[in-house]
Design a protein around this motif. Structure first.
Motif, PDB file in Angstrom:
ATOM      1  N   VAL A 188       0.967  -7.285  13.905  1.00 47.85           N
ATOM      2  CA  VAL A 188       0.546  -6.078  13.208  1.00 47.85           C
ATOM      3  C   VAL A 188       1.747  -5.160  13.112  1.00 47.85           C
ATOM      4  CG1 VAL A 188      -0.951  -4.067  13.250  1.00 47.85           C
ATOM      5  CG2 VAL A 188      -1.842  -6.279  13.978  1.00 47.85           C
ATOM      6  N   VAL A 189       2.178  -4.869  11.895  1.00 49.97           N
ATOM      7  CA  VAL A 189       3.272  -3.934  11.681  1.00 49.97           C
ATOM      8  C   VAL A 189       2.662  -2.532  11.592  1.00 49.97           C
ATOM      9  CG1 VAL A 189       5.181  -3.281  10.176  1.00 49.97           C
ATOM     10  CG2 VAL A 189       4.564  -5.693  10.446  1.00 49.97           C
ATOM     11  N   PRO A 190       3.096  -1.597  12.420  1.00 49.09           N
ATOM     12  CA  PRO A 190       2.437  -0.293  12.482  1.00 49.09           C
ATOM     13  C   PRO A 190       2.793   0.632  11.319  1.00 49.09           C
ATOM     14  CG  PRO A 190       4.285  -0.344  14.006  1.00 49.09           C
ATOM     15  CD  PRO A 190       4.172  -1.733  13.438  1.00 49.09           C
ATOM     16  N   VAL A 191       2.505   0.191  10.087  1.00 50.51           N
ATOM     17  CA  VAL A 191       2.748   1.049   8.925  1.00 50.51           C
ATOM     18  C   VAL A 191       1.571   1.997   8.741  1.00 50.51           C
ATOM     19  CG1 VAL A 191       4.209  -0.614   7.746  1.00 50.51           C
ATOM     20  CG2 VAL A 191       1.743  -0.651   7.354  1.00 50.51           C
ATOM     21  N   GLU A 192       1.864   3.166   8.225  1.00 49.27           N
ATOM     22  CA  GLU A 192       0.830   4.139   7.903  1.00 49.27           C
ATOM     23  C   GLU A 192       1.015   4.566   6.454  1.00 49.27           C
ATOM     24  OE1 GLU A 192       1.076   7.348  10.614  1.00 49.27           O
ATOM     25  OE2 GLU A 192       0.484   6.171  12.373  1.00 49.27           O
ATOM     26  N   PRO A 193      -0.077   4.898   5.760  1.00 46.59           N
ATOM     27  CA  PRO A 193       0.060   5.349   4.372  1.00 46.59           C
ATOM     28  C   PRO A 193       1.019   6.538   4.282  1.00 46.59           C
ATOM     29  CG  PRO A 193      -2.239   4.919   4.880  1.00 46.59           C
ATOM     30  CD  PRO A 193      -1.493   4.812   6.172  1.00 46.59           C
ATOM     31  N   TYR A 194       1.870   6.504   3.285  1.00 45.35           N
ATOM     32  CA  TYR A 194       2.888   7.544   3.121  1.00 45.35           C
ATOM     33  C   TYR A 194       2.246   8.868   2.728  1.00 45.35           C
ATOM     34  CZ  TYR A 194       6.557  10.259   0.870  1.00 45.35           C
ATOM     35  OH  TYR A 194       7.406  11.267   0.510  1.00 45.35           O
ATOM     36  N   ARG A 195       2.693   9.924   3.370  1.00 42.76           N
ATOM     37  CA  ARG A 195       2.269  11.278   3.026  1.00 42.76           C
ATOM     38  C   ARG A 195       3.506  12.149   2.876  1.00 42.76           C
ATOM     39  NH1 ARG A 195      -1.448   9.376   6.621  1.00 42.76           N
ATOM     40  NH2 ARG A 195      -3.643   9.479   5.980  1.00 42.76           N
TER      41      ARG A 195
ATOM     42  N   ALA B 167      11.017   1.713   2.068  1.00 44.75           N
ATOM     43  CA  ALA B 167       9.694   2.264   1.798  1.00 44.75           C
ATOM     44  C   ALA B 167       9.737   3.785   1.773  1.00 44.75           C
ATOM     45  CB  ALA B 167       8.708   1.806   2.880  1.00 44.75           C
ATOM     46  N   PRO B 168       8.819   4.417   1.035  1.00 40.04           N
ATOM     47  CA  PRO B 168       8.725   5.879   1.099  1.00 40.04           C
ATOM     48  C   PRO B 168       8.477   6.323   2.537  1.00 40.04           C
ATOM     49  CG  PRO B 168       6.789   4.908   0.018  1.00 40.04           C
ATOM     50  CD  PRO B 168       7.799   3.831   0.151  1.00 40.04           C
ATOM     51  N   GLY B 169       9.196   7.362   2.949  1.00 40.14           N
ATOM     52  CA  GLY B 169       9.140   7.796   4.333  1.00 40.14           C
ATOM     53  C   GLY B 169      10.340   7.342   5.137  1.00 40.14           C
ATOM     54  N   LEU B 170      11.106   6.379   4.621  1.00 40.41           N
ATOM     55  CA  LEU B 170      12.370   5.904   5.211  1.00 40.41           C
ATOM     56  C   LEU B 170      12.206   5.239   6.577  1.00 40.41           C
ATOM     57  CD1 LEU B 170      14.680   8.963   4.347  1.00 40.41           C
ATOM     58  CD2 LEU B 170      13.946   7.066   2.878  1.00 40.41           C
ATOM     59  N   ARG B 171      11.003   4.760   6.896  1.00 44.87           N
ATOM     60  CA  ARG B 171      10.765   4.142   8.207  1.00 44.87           C
ATOM     61  C   ARG B 171      10.922   2.630   8.164  1.00 44.87           C
ATOM     62  NH1 ARG B 171      10.536   2.143  12.419  1.00 44.87           N
ATOM     63  NH2 ARG B 171       9.298   2.659  14.263  1.00 44.87           N
ATOM     64  N   TRP B 172      10.554   2.005   7.049  1.00 41.40           N
ATOM     65  CA  TRP B 172      10.568   0.553   6.928  1.00 41.40           C
ATOM     66  C   TRP B 172      11.346   0.137   5.685  1.00 41.40           C
ATOM     67  CZ3 TRP B 172       8.586  -1.774  11.098  1.00 41.40           C
ATOM     68  CH2 TRP B 172       7.670  -1.064  11.881  1.00 41.40           C
ATOM     69  N   ALA B 173      11.838  -1.085   5.708  1.00 42.56           N
ATOM     70  CA  ALA B 173      12.490  -1.666   4.536  1.00 42.56           C
ATOM     71  C   ALA B 173      12.047  -3.117   4.393  1.00 42.56           C
ATOM     72  CB  ALA B 173      14.007  -1.588   4.650  1.00 42.56           C
ATOM     73  N   ALA B 174      11.967  -3.584   3.166  1.00 42.88           N
ATOM     74  CA  ALA B 174      11.734  -5.001   2.891  1.00 42.88           C
ATOM     75  C   ALA B 174      13.075  -5.627   2.541  1.00 42.88           C
ATOM     76  CB  ALA B 174      10.747  -5.170   1.744  1.00 42.88           C
ATOM     77  N   VAL B 175      13.379  -6.762   3.165  1.00 45.87           N
ATOM     78  CA  VAL B 175      14.697  -7.369   2.983  1.00 45.87           C
ATOM     79  C   VAL B 175      14.552  -8.853   2.654  1.00 45.87           C
ATOM     80  CG1 VAL B 175      15.893  -5.723   4.483  1.00 45.87           C
ATOM     81  CG2 VAL B 175      14.895  -7.790   5.485  1.00 45.87           C
TER      82      VAL B 175
ATOM     83  N   SER C 183       4.682  -0.284  -2.624  1.00 41.57           N
ATOM     84  CA  SER C 183       3.641   0.486  -3.295  1.00 41.57           C
ATOM     85  C   SER C 183       3.863   1.967  -3.018  1.00 41.57           C
ATOM     86  CB  SER C 183       2.259   0.053  -2.794  1.00 41.57           C
ATOM     87  OG  SER C 183       2.124   0.306  -1.397  1.00 41.57           O
ATOM     88  N   PRO C 184       3.342   2.857  -3.866  1.00 46.30           N
ATOM     89  CA  PRO C 184       3.537   4.292  -3.648  1.00 46.30           C
ATOM     90  C   PRO C 184       3.088   4.784  -2.279  1.00 46.30           C
ATOM     91  CG  PRO C 184       2.700   3.900  -5.849  1.00 46.30           C
ATOM     92  CD  PRO C 184       2.637   2.581  -5.136  1.00 46.30           C
ATOM     93  N   ASP C 185       2.067   4.143  -1.683  1.00 51.70           N
ATOM     94  CA  ASP C 185       1.605   4.583  -0.368  1.00 51.70           C
ATOM     95  C   ASP C 185       2.306   3.854   0.775  1.00 51.70           C
ATOM     96  OD1 ASP C 185       0.462   2.070  -0.376  1.00 51.70           O
ATOM     97  OD2 ASP C 185      -1.586   2.761  -0.039  1.00 51.70           O
ATOM     98  N   GLY C 186       3.227   2.931   0.462  1.00 48.12           N
ATOM     99  CA  GLY C 186       4.016   2.273   1.489  1.00 48.12           C
ATOM    100  C   GLY C 186       3.271   1.263   2.330  1.00 48.12           C
ATOM    101  N   THR C 187       2.151   0.732   1.848  1.00 50.25           N
ATOM    102  CA  THR C 187       1.379  -0.237   2.641  1.00 50.25           C
ATOM    103  C   THR C 187       1.432  -1.646   2.071  1.00 50.25           C
ATOM    104  OG1 THR C 187      -0.683   0.182   1.439  1.00 50.25           O
ATOM    105  CG2 THR C 187      -0.218   1.586   3.356  1.00 50.25           C
ATOM    106  N   GLN C 188       1.913  -1.812   0.830  1.00 51.77           N
ATOM    107  CA  GLN C 188       1.973  -3.123   0.203  1.00 51.77           C
ATOM    108  C   GLN C 188       3.346  -3.349  -0.416  1.00 51.77           C
ATOM    109  OE1 GLN C 188      -1.772  -4.699  -1.878  1.00 51.77           O
ATOM    110  NE2 GLN C 188      -1.944  -2.495  -2.194  1.00 51.77           N
ATOM    111  N   LEU C 189       3.661  -4.617  -0.612  1.00 55.03           N
ATOM    112  CA  LEU C 189       4.875  -5.006  -1.311  1.00 55.03           C
ATOM    113  C   LEU C 189       4.511  -5.801  -2.556  1.00 55.03           C
ATOM    114  CD1 LEU C 189       7.150  -6.240   1.611  1.00 55.03           C
ATOM    115  CD2 LEU C 189       7.561  -4.234   0.167  1.00 55.03           C
TER     116      LEU C 189
END
Length: 419
Positions: A78-85, A155-163, A199-205
């Motif tokens: 489980v990757v602890p992503v949260e919807p971007y705000r 990702a929006p929020g600068l916490r995660w990146a897809a590589v 995705s705009p909310d940072g939960t999907q790629l």
């Protein structure tokens, strides 16, 4: 593995198997109290691992490794992503006008330079390929660091990146923790992918699949022709008898980041739009409910639903050549490239401001834009750099050093992301 990492790992396991929550603390206190030799310490840690393994027999993650938490074919993660705000940053404007490429974080309002890349052509087996070298922002140090990835998207929020790994297209997608610089999970795919978008909310790629290298020179690809979908008419003569296609794009995946799993593969006709680019990545619509493919002609962009079926353009869709598009409040529209640029009202089409810049790239807020400006009196349009400009064009702040020639091999290219 450090005591802190060991403690964190054991605590994650303890939540899953209902072992005492302070198990890691007890193990570490015992380790500290006994002050064992290196050999004895290794035996002690092995005993802890063995004890936990009795409670969690299906977990096979090795403790003493720098490998990602999730491996292809490994246990669920489980990757602890949260919807971007969107939040209001305390440091409204950050600039680096001394270094090119930049070394410290560049940001304005709601957007930041999350990454940048440099590129060069190389020849392989008689074909010309374009290679990118990626530099990712470290949000802990506020500095840019060189990476070995073949593609990166923050990702929006600068916490995660897809590589993606260097040899594109890649058979797996990495979910990178921007703070620890470690891949949290690998997502395997049956159809290799060459580009990813959050995705705009940072939960999907949204991962675009290709069956060949996605950045080939136009002369290195096999040209195919698309049949005309409709015949040209005197009223609408734009439709040619055929289109030339040069992409190896095959379709897309939607990836759920929290579970690090890819959904079904969706094949998409490469003749969907009037577009002759070799790299033809899909992107999200503004609200994340549709998938968009841009046209590189005067034909409208194409839209798909999340199952890959053709879909009407979303309500309020405005075709524009500008990367910035519509302002956050939906009232203003950034105009196409070319000095001077302009901003118009969405409802009336009235021009509300002109700017002495080359391109409008992103909205910093409802009244300011990050743009590509040129040095001095703009005697050379390729001697350019990032600036912050007001809608009325009156105020301008330089954000980055001006590149001497943005077209030369190795020139850096910024990537802007919501922060």
């Amino acid at each position: 593995m450090t005591p802190r990492m060991l403690k964190r790992t054991l605590e994650e396991w303890s939540r899953e198997v209902r072992v005492p929550a302070d198990l890691a603390d007890r193990a570490l206190r015992r380790r500290s109290r006994l002050r064992l030799t290196r050999f004895a310490g290794a035996v002690s840690c092995a005993a802890v691992v063995a004890a936990v393994a009795l409670l969690v027999p299906l977990v096979v993650i090795p403790l003493f490794t720098d490998e990602p938490i999730s491996q292809v074919g490994g246990p669920p993660v489980v990757v602890p992503v949260e919807p971007y705000r969107q939040t209001t940053p305390a440091d409204d404007v950050l600039a680096d006008t001394e270094n090119s490429p930049p070394t410290t974080m560049i940001a304005a309002g709601r957007v930041a330079v999350s990454a940048y890349w440099t590129g060069r052509w190389r020849t392989l087996a008689g074909r010309k390929l374009f290679d990118r070298t990626w530099y990712l922002l470290n949000p802990v140090t506020s500095r840019y660091e060189k990476t070995e990835w073949g593609w990166a998207e923050v990702a929006p929020g600068l916490r995660w990146a897809a590589v993606l790994e260097k040899d594109l297209p890649a058979r797996r997608i990495g979910i990178l923790d921007m703070e620890t610089r470690q891949v949290r999970a690998w997502v395997p795919v049956d159809h290799p992918v060459g580009g990813v978008s959050w995705s705009p909310d940072g939960t999907q790629l949204l991962a675009t699949a290709y069956d060949d290298y996605p950045d080939l020179d136009m002369m290195s690809v096999d040209e195919r022709r698309c049949p005309a979908r409709v015949a040209a008419t005197p009223e609408d003569p734009r439709q040619p008898p055929f289109q030339t296609i040069s992409t190896s794009r095959t379709g897309f995946y939607l990836v759920d980041v929290a579970s690090a799993t890819a959904g079904d593969f969706h094949a998409v006709d490469p003749c969907l739009t009037d577009n002759s680019n070799v790299r033809r990545d899909f992107e999200w619509s503004g609200d994340g409910t549709l998938i968009r493919e841009r046209s590189n002609s005067d034909w409208p962009d194409a839209f798909l639903d999340l199952e890959g079926r053709p879909h009407d353009a979303p309500p309020g869709y405005v075709a524009t050549e500008s990367k910035a598009g519509v302002s956050p409040d939906g009232a203003l529209l950034a105009g196409p490239d070319g000095m001077p640029t302009k901003v118009t009202e969405v409802v009336t089409g009235k021009v509300v401001g002109r700017q002495q810049v080359l391109q409008l790239l992103a909205w910093a807020d409802d009244r300011r834009l990050v743009a590509l400006g040129c040095a001095g009196t703009c005697g050379n349009e390729f001697h350019n750099g990032l600036v912050l400009v007001n809608v009325d064009g009156e105020d301008m702040i330089q954000l980055a050093a001006y590149r001497k020639n943005s077209q030369e091999a190795g020139a850096w290219r910024p990537v802007l992301t919501l922060r």
